[in-house]
Write a protein that holds these residues in place. Structure first.
Motif, short mmCIF file in Angstrom:
data_model
loop_
_atom_site.label_atom_id
_atom_site.label_comp_id
_atom_site.label_asym_id
_atom_site.label_seq_id
_atom_site.Cartn_x
_atom_site.Cartn_y
_atom_site.Cartn_z
N PRO A 162 -0.34 -9.35 4.46
CA PRO A 162 -0.53 -8.40 3.35
C PRO A 162 -1.82 -7.57 3.51
O PRO A 162 -1.86 -6.41 3.12
CB PRO A 162 -0.63 -9.30 2.11
CG PRO A 162 0.03 -10.57 2.50
CD PRO A 162 -0.17 -10.72 3.97
N ILE A 163 -2.83 -8.16 4.13
CA ILE A 163 -4.09 -7.44 4.34
C ILE A 163 -3.88 -6.34 5.37
O ILE A 163 -4.36 -5.21 5.21
CB ILE A 163 -5.20 -8.42 4.76
CG1 ILE A 163 -5.44 -9.43 3.63
CG2 ILE A 163 -6.47 -7.69 5.13
CD1 ILE A 163 -6.27 -10.62 4.02
N VAL A 164 -3.14 -6.65 6.43
CA VAL A 164 -2.80 -5.64 7.44
C VAL A 164 -2.02 -4.51 6.78
O VAL A 164 -2.29 -3.32 7.03
CB VAL A 164 -2.01 -6.28 8.60
CG1 VAL A 164 -1.46 -5.21 9.53
CG2 VAL A 164 -2.87 -7.27 9.35
N ASP A 165 -1.09 -4.86 5.89
CA ASP A 165 -0.32 -3.84 5.18
C ASP A 165 -1.24 -2.94 4.36
O ASP A 165 -1.07 -1.71 4.34
CB ASP A 165 0.73 -4.48 4.25
CG ASP A 165 1.80 -5.22 5.02
OD1 ASP A 165 1.99 -4.93 6.23
OD2 ASP A 165 2.46 -6.10 4.42
N ASN A 166 -2.22 -3.55 3.68
CA ASN A 166 -3.15 -2.75 2.86
C ASN A 166 -3.99 -1.81 3.72
O ASN A 166 -4.25 -0.67 3.33
CB ASN A 166 -4.06 -3.67 2.03
CG ASN A 166 -3.32 -4.33 0.89
OD1 ASN A 166 -2.25 -3.86 0.48
ND2 ASN A 166 -3.86 -5.42 0.39
N PHE A 167 -4.43 -2.26 4.88
CA PHE A 167 -5.18 -1.39 5.78
C PHE A 167 -4.31 -0.22 6.25
O PHE A 167 -4.77 0.92 6.33
CB PHE A 167 -5.75 -2.16 6.97
CG PHE A 167 -7.06 -2.83 6.69
CD1 PHE A 167 -8.17 -2.11 6.28
CD2 PHE A 167 -7.20 -4.20 6.86
CE1 PHE A 167 -9.38 -2.73 6.03
CE2 PHE A 167 -8.40 -4.83 6.61
CZ PHE A 167 -9.50 -4.09 6.19
N GLU A 168 -3.06 -0.50 6.58
CA GLU A 168 -2.16 0.58 7.00
C GLU A 168 -1.94 1.59 5.88
O GLU A 168 -1.93 2.80 6.12
CB GLU A 168 -0.83 -0.01 7.47
CG GLU A 168 -0.92 -0.71 8.79
CD GLU A 168 0.39 -1.37 9.22
OE1 GLU A 168 1.38 -1.36 8.46
OE2 GLU A 168 0.41 -1.93 10.33
N ARG A 169 -1.79 1.12 4.64
CA ARG A 169 -1.65 2.02 3.49
C ARG A 169 -2.89 2.90 3.33
O ARG A 169 -2.80 4.09 3.03
CB ARG A 169 -1.40 1.22 2.22
CG ARG A 169 0.00 0.68 2.10
CD ARG A 169 0.24 0.04 0.72
NE ARG A 169 1.33 -0.88 0.84
CZ ARG A 169 1.24 -2.22 0.85
NH1 ARG A 169 0.07 -2.80 0.73
NH2 ARG A 169 2.30 -2.96 0.96
N ALA A 170 -4.07 2.26 3.53
CA ALA A 170 -5.31 3.01 3.40
C ALA A 170 -5.40 4.11 4.45
O ALA A 170 -5.85 5.23 4.17
CB ALA A 170 -6.51 2.07 3.51
N LEU A 171 -4.97 3.80 5.68
CA LEU A 171 -4.99 4.81 6.74
C LEU A 171 -4.04 5.97 6.41
O LEU A 171 -4.38 7.15 6.61
CB LEU A 171 -4.63 4.18 8.08
CG LEU A 171 -5.67 3.25 8.69
CD1 LEU A 171 -5.09 2.55 9.91
CD2 LEU A 171 -6.91 4.04 9.06
N VAL A 172 -2.86 5.65 5.94
CA VAL A 172 -1.89 6.69 5.59
C VAL A 172 -2.43 7.54 4.43
O VAL A 172 -2.36 8.77 4.45
CB VAL A 172 -0.52 6.07 5.22
CG1 VAL A 172 0.42 7.09 4.60
CG2 VAL A 172 0.11 5.44 6.45
N ALA A 173 -3.02 6.88 3.44
CA ALA A 173 -3.55 7.60 2.27
C ALA A 173 -4.73 8.47 2.66
O ALA A 173 -4.91 9.56 2.11
CB ALA A 173 -3.96 6.61 1.19
N SER A 174 -5.54 8.02 3.62
CA SER A 174 -6.72 8.80 4.00
C SER A 174 -6.32 10.12 4.65
O SER A 174 -7.08 11.10 4.60
CB SER A 174 -7.60 8.00 4.95
OG SER A 174 -6.98 7.86 6.22
#
Length: 190
Positions: A94-106
């Motif tokens: 889930p933490i990896v998923d959150n980092f990927e979401r942050a990259l996409v959002a950035s």
């Protein structure tokens, strides 16, 4: 030995004839009965052979059971080593998923405050997972230098700190339960 055995058989046959005459005095023809005299040593030897065979069969079964147990244990150990990190990986996904979401959002949103807040929350989530697995950061700054927990990479003059006190932490050190897995890299006062 054979002569004694023949004498024993002859004596036994005479005893049987006498018993038959005593039981049937009127009968004229008596059927001959063969009597086998049992040698006590031969009987003991045969019993010992049977016991030895039984023990050997039991030994072979126990040996086969032990070999199977050893094979199963080795296989279980290999499987455990192969999949030991599954629980931790499941908690980290889930933490990896959150980092990927942050990259996409950035890439699409230019609000860096929201991005920083999201990364801070994800980092906090990562710290919680690692702490639940027994990982602890080593406290270093303003602590006395201990070579078991710290690696001194530099010595600095400091009037604010006693000699041998850690002034600055360059890289965090970590302990997993009671074992140091990475010492802290620190600057120590002289």
């Amino acid at each position: 030995m054979l002569e004694a055995k023949d004498q024993q058989q002859a004596a036994a046959a005479e005893a049987v004839e006498a018993n038959v005459e005593a039981i049937n005095p009127d009968q004229e023809e008596v059927t001959e009965v063969e009597v086998e005299v049992v040698d006590p040593q031969a009987a003991a030897l045969e019993a010992a052979r049977k016991l030895a065979n039984d023990n050997h069969e039991r030994y072979m079964r126990v040996q086969a059971d032990y070999d199977n147990f050893r094979r199963r244990s080795r296989q279980e150990k290999e499987d455990f080593a192969k999949y030991a990190s599954v629980k931790l990986i499941e908690q980290l996904l889930p933490i990896v998923d959150n980092f990927e979401r942050a990259l996409v959002a950035s890439k699409s949103v230019k609000d860096f405050e929201v991005l920083i807040k999201g990364i801070e929350m994800t980092a906090k989530q990562l710290d919680q997972v690692l702490e639940s697995e027994g990982l602890k950061a080593i406290e270093s700054v303003n602590q006395p230098f201990n070579p078991d927990f710290h690696q001194a990479i530099m010595q600095v003059d400091s009037e604010d700190h006693e000699e041998g006190t850690i002034v600055e932490e360059i890289q965090k050190g970590y302990m997993l339960k009671d074992k140091v897995i990475r010492p802290a890299m620190v600057k120590v006062s002289t």
